[in-house]
Design a protein around this motif. Structure first.
Motif, PDB file in Angstrom:
ATOM      1  N   PHE A  70      52.313  26.322   8.960  1.00  0.00           N
ATOM      2  CA  PHE A  70      52.122  27.312  10.024  1.00  0.00           C
ATOM      3  C   PHE A  70      51.184  28.426   9.569  1.00  0.00           C
ATOM      4  O   PHE A  70      50.249  28.808  10.300  1.00  0.00           O
ATOM      5  N   LEU A  71      51.399  28.961   8.372  1.00  0.00           N
ATOM      6  CA  LEU A  71      50.554  30.042   7.882  1.00  0.00           C
ATOM      7  C   LEU A  71      49.117  29.566   7.656  1.00  0.00           C
ATOM      8  O   LEU A  71      48.160  30.294   7.958  1.00  0.00           O
ATOM      9  N   SER A  72      48.955  28.364   7.129  1.00  0.00           N
ATOM     10  CA  SER A  72      47.602  27.860   6.877  1.00  0.00           C
ATOM     11  C   SER A  72      46.831  27.673   8.177  1.00  0.00           C
ATOM     12  O   SER A  72      45.637  27.995   8.260  1.00  0.00           O
ATOM     13  N   LEU A  73      47.497  27.172   9.224  1.00  0.00           N
ATOM     14  CA  LEU A  73      46.833  27.037  10.524  1.00  0.00           C
ATOM     15  C   LEU A  73      46.569  28.400  11.146  1.00  0.00           C
ATOM     16  O   LEU A  73      45.564  28.591  11.837  1.00  0.00           O
ATOM     17  N   SER A 189      40.269  16.545  22.453  1.00  0.00           N
ATOM     18  CA  SER A 189      39.651  16.219  21.169  1.00  0.00           C
ATOM     19  C   SER A 189      40.016  17.248  20.106  1.00  0.00           C
ATOM     20  O   SER A 189      40.247  16.912  18.942  1.00  0.00           O
ATOM     21  N   LEU A 190      40.078  18.508  20.503  1.00  0.00           N
ATOM     22  CA  LEU A 190      40.468  19.556  19.570  1.00  0.00           C
ATOM     23  C   LEU A 190      41.889  19.350  19.077  1.00  0.00           C
ATOM     24  O   LEU A 190      42.170  19.486  17.878  1.00  0.00           O
ATOM     25  N   ILE A 191      42.803  19.017  19.980  1.00  0.00           N
ATOM     26  CA  ILE A 191      44.190  18.806  19.600  1.00  0.00           C
ATOM     27  C   ILE A 191      44.311  17.627  18.640  1.00  0.00           C
ATOM     28  O   ILE A 191      45.068  17.674  17.661  1.00  0.00           O
ATOM     29  N   THR A 192      43.552  16.570  18.906  1.00  0.00           N
ATOM     30  CA  THR A 192      43.568  15.418  18.006  1.00  0.00           C
ATOM     31  C   THR A 192      43.100  15.808  16.612  1.00  0.00           C
ATOM     32  O   THR A 192      43.707  15.423  15.598  1.00  0.00           O
ATOM     33  N   GLY A 193      42.010  16.575  16.536  1.00  0.00           N
ATOM     34  CA  GLY A 193      41.514  17.018  15.234  1.00  0.00           C
ATOM     35  C   GLY A 193      42.495  17.922  14.521  1.00  0.00           C
ATOM     36  O   GLY A 193      42.711  17.785  13.297  1.00  0.00           O
ATOM     37  N   ILE A 194      43.110  18.846  15.247  1.00  0.00           N
ATOM     38  CA  ILE A 194      44.090  19.748  14.637  1.00  0.00           C
ATOM     39  C   ILE A 194      45.301  18.963  14.138  1.00  0.00           C
ATOM     40  O   ILE A 194      45.871  19.266  13.083  1.00  0.00           O
ATOM     41  N   THR A 195      45.701  17.936  14.890  1.00  0.00           N
ATOM     42  CA  THR A 195      46.826  17.111  14.470  1.00  0.00           C
ATOM     43  C   THR A 195      46.525  16.396  13.152  1.00  0.00           C
ATOM     44  O   THR A 195      47.375  16.325  12.255  1.00  0.00           O
ATOM     45  N   LEU A 196      45.314  15.857  13.024  1.00  0.00           N
ATOM     46  CA  LEU A 196      44.930  15.184  11.781  1.00  0.00           C
ATOM     47  C   LEU A 196      44.915  16.163  10.612  1.00  0.00           C
ATOM     48  O   LEU A 196      45.369  15.846   9.511  1.00  0.00           O
ATOM     49  N   VAL A 197      44.404  17.363  10.858  1.00  0.00           N
ATOM     50  CA  VAL A 197      44.375  18.384   9.809  1.00  0.00           C
ATOM     51  C   VAL A 197      45.792  18.767   9.398  1.00  0.00           C
ATOM     52  O   VAL A 197      46.104  18.890   8.206  1.00  0.00           O
ATOM     53  N   ALA A 198      46.665  18.960  10.391  1.00  0.00           N
ATOM     54  CA  ALA A 198      48.040  19.353  10.092  1.00  0.00           C
ATOM     55  C   ALA A 198      48.784  18.248   9.348  1.00  0.00           C
ATOM     56  O   ALA A 198      49.560  18.528   8.421  1.00  0.00           O
ATOM     57  N   GLY A 199      48.566  16.992   9.743  1.00  0.00           N
ATOM     58  CA  GLY A 199      49.208  15.886   9.041  1.00  0.00           C
ATOM     59  C   GLY A 199      48.768  15.791   7.595  1.00  0.00           C
ATOM     60  O   GLY A 199      49.591  15.531   6.699  1.00  0.00           O
ATOM     61  N   ARG A 200      47.493  16.019   7.356  1.00  0.00           N
ATOM     62  CA  ARG A 200      46.995  16.015   5.984  1.00  0.00           C
ATOM     63  C   ARG A 200      47.602  17.166   5.188  1.00  0.00           C
ATOM     64  O   ARG A 200      47.969  17.003   4.025  1.00  0.00           O
ATOM     65  N   ALA A 201      47.725  18.329   5.832  1.00  0.00           N
ATOM     66  CA  ALA A 201      48.279  19.497   5.144  1.00  0.00           C
ATOM     67  C   ALA A 201      49.752  19.288   4.794  1.00  0.00           C
ATOM     68  O   ALA A 201      50.214  19.724   3.737  1.00  0.00           O
ATOM     69  N   LEU A 202      50.500  18.615   5.676  1.00  0.00           N
ATOM     70  CA  LEU A 202      51.917  18.368   5.396  1.00  0.00           C
ATOM     71  C   LEU A 202      52.115  17.508   4.160  1.00  0.00           C
ATOM     72  O   LEU A 202      53.078  17.692   3.421  1.00  0.00           O
ATOM     73  N   GLY A 203      51.206  16.586   3.926  1.00  0.00           N
ATOM     74  CA  GLY A 203      51.342  15.696   2.779  1.00  0.00           C
ATOM     75  C   GLY A 203      50.587  16.151   1.549  1.00  0.00           C
ATOM     76  O   GLY A 203      50.560  15.421   0.550  1.00  0.00           O
ATOM     77  N   GLU A 204      49.991  17.329   1.582  1.00  0.00           N
ATOM     78  CA  GLU A 204      49.192  17.803   0.460  1.00  0.00           C
ATOM     79  C   GLU A 204      50.094  18.273  -0.689  1.00  0.00           C
ATOM     80  O   GLU A 204      51.098  18.942  -0.479  1.00  0.00           O
ATOM     81  N   SER A 205      49.708  17.903  -1.906  1.00  0.00           N
ATOM     82  CA  SER A 205      50.500  18.303  -3.069  1.00  0.00           C
ATOM     83  C   SER A 205      49.660  18.963  -4.156  1.00  0.00           C
ATOM     84  O   SER A 205      50.092  19.947  -4.765  1.00  0.00           O
ATOM     85  N   ALA A 206      48.452  18.448  -4.416  1.00  0.00           N
ATOM     86  CA  ALA A 206      47.648  18.956  -5.534  1.00  0.00           C
ATOM     87  C   ALA A 206      47.354  20.444  -5.390  1.00  0.00           C
ATOM     88  O   ALA A 206      47.481  21.218  -6.355  1.00  0.00           O
ATOM     89  N   ILE A 207      46.984  20.858  -4.188  1.00  0.00           N
ATOM     90  CA  ILE A 207      46.680  22.268  -3.954  1.00  0.00           C
ATOM     91  C   ILE A 207      47.906  23.145  -4.197  1.00  0.00           C
ATOM     92  O   ILE A 207      47.843  24.182  -4.860  1.00  0.00           O
ATOM     93  N   LEU A 208      49.046  22.709  -3.689  1.00  0.00           N
ATOM     94  CA  LEU A 208      50.239  23.544  -3.723  1.00  0.00           C
ATOM     95  C   LEU A 208      50.896  23.574  -5.096  1.00  0.00           C
ATOM     96  O   LEU A 208      51.614  24.527  -5.416  1.00  0.00           O
ATOM     97  N   ILE A 209      50.671  22.574  -5.900  1.00  0.00           N
ATOM     98  CA  ILE A 209      51.181  22.615  -7.278  1.00  0.00           C
ATOM     99  C   ILE A 209      50.562  23.782  -8.024  1.00  0.00           C
ATOM    100  O   ILE A 209      51.229  24.487  -8.789  1.00  0.00           O
ATOM    101  N   TYR A 210      49.271  24.028  -7.786  1.00  0.00           N
ATOM    102  CA  TYR A 210      48.551  25.085  -8.493  1.00  0.00           C
ATOM    103  C   TYR A 210      48.726  26.464  -7.862  1.00  0.00           C
ATOM    104  O   TYR A 210      48.451  27.471  -8.520  1.00  0.00           O
ATOM    105  N   THR A 211      49.164  26.521  -6.610  1.00  0.00           N
ATOM    106  CA  THR A 211      49.178  27.819  -5.924  1.00  0.00           C
ATOM    107  C   THR A 211      50.559  28.242  -5.414  1.00  0.00           C
ATOM    108  O   THR A 211      50.875  29.432  -5.419  1.00  0.00           O
TER     109      THR A 211
END
Length: 285
Positions: A70-73, A189-211
């Motif tokens: 939520f904060l990242s978006l 189209s915007l909603i589809t793109g935002i959904t893909l970005v949010a899905g990627r962010a939910l599964g992100e680990s490398a960034i959050l390990i460091y921060t």
């Protein structure tokens, strides 16, 4: 070779490619959900993690996943959409705007661990935020920005130019035309793109390990942005590689299944209304 034979070969090839992709996806889902679903329970989903004893849950990590998302978006959506609108509407074609587009495309292909190291240097060390939810969200927003800029620009450009011209001809200002014509027409189209970005962010680990770190607050839910914010994805990495709890493997399997279900549900809850909206807009044309 006749055109009919070529057409049949191409059709068979495409059908086979689709079948292979579906089979891989089905195997992926069956393997992860088959191992992890037996671990899922209310106590596991909402409970607190355990460092030593078996039976810990992932409640704080699940909360942090959505909180950081939520904060990242919140950080990246205004900037990314605004930059995309600028490139699509206001920016004149020049070497400088071409350089911006190339730079944005290059940033979208940078490995996430590079963003993680950059966020560690910038937010954790230089800004003094240490390992925190706000530092992880800010770094994650940097990962989202290039994709959001490109998605917004392409979505705006996909709207027929006649819409824009008709709006201006009726006396609308540029901002009125953008707000009342371009953005609503490009919204699916915007909603589809935002959904893909949010899905990627939910599964992100490398960034959050460091921060964001590998620890969670004792308070649930903890809305303090300066608290450490281990997410479900980083917890999965931790228990699989460094945890000493006796049921680490089972926790990892349950976390993987839960993360997969969360991402699928998130995409369906946003993607289905988006498709319905797109069909309504298409029918209205």
């Amino acid at each position: 070779m006749t055109s009919k034979v070529t057409d049949r070969i191409a059709t068979a090839f495409f059908w086979a490619s689709g079948a292979v992709i579906i089979a891989i996806l089905a195997w992926f889902l069956v393997r992860i959900l088959g191992d992890g679903l037996p671990m899922l329970s209310w106590n596991f989903i909402t409970g607190r993690p355990s460092e030593i004893d078996a039976g810990g849950g992932v409640g704080p990590q699940l909360f942090n996943s959505f909180y950081i998302l939520f904060l990242s978006l919140l950080f990246s959506l205004p900037i990314g959409i605004g930059a995309g609108i600028y490139l699509a509407v206001y920016a004149k074609k020049s070497a400088f705007t071409d350089f911006i587009r190339v730079s944005v495309e290059a940033l979208s292909s940078v490995p996430s661990i590079v963003f993680g190291l950059f966020g560690f240097l910038l937010f954790v060390n230089w800004f003094g935020l240490k390992y925190s939810i706000i530092g992880g969200a800010a770094t994650l927003s940097l990962l989202n920005l290039p994709v959001l800029v490109r998605v917004t620009e392409e979505s705006i450009r996909s709207v027929p130019e006649s819409y824009w011209e008709a709006s201006l001809a009726l006396g609308s200002t540029r901002w009125q035309a953008i707000r009342k014509v371009l953005l609503p027409s490009a919204m699916p189209s915007l909603i589809t793109g935002i959904t893909l970005v949010a899905g990627r962010a939910l599964g992100e680990s490398a960034i959050l390990i460091y921060t964001a770190g590998l620890s969670v607050s004792r308070i649930l839910p903890d809305f303090n942005p300066l608290a450490m914010g281990e997410t479900l994805a980083t917890h999965l990495w931790y228990v699989q590689s460094e945890a000493i709890v006796p049921d680490a493997k089972q926790i990892a399997q349950g976390s993987a299944a839960l993360l997969l279900l969360v991402v699928l549900a998130f995409n369906l809850l946003i993607g289905i209304p988006s498709r319905i909206l797109q069909k309504k807009l298409s029918g209205g044309k």
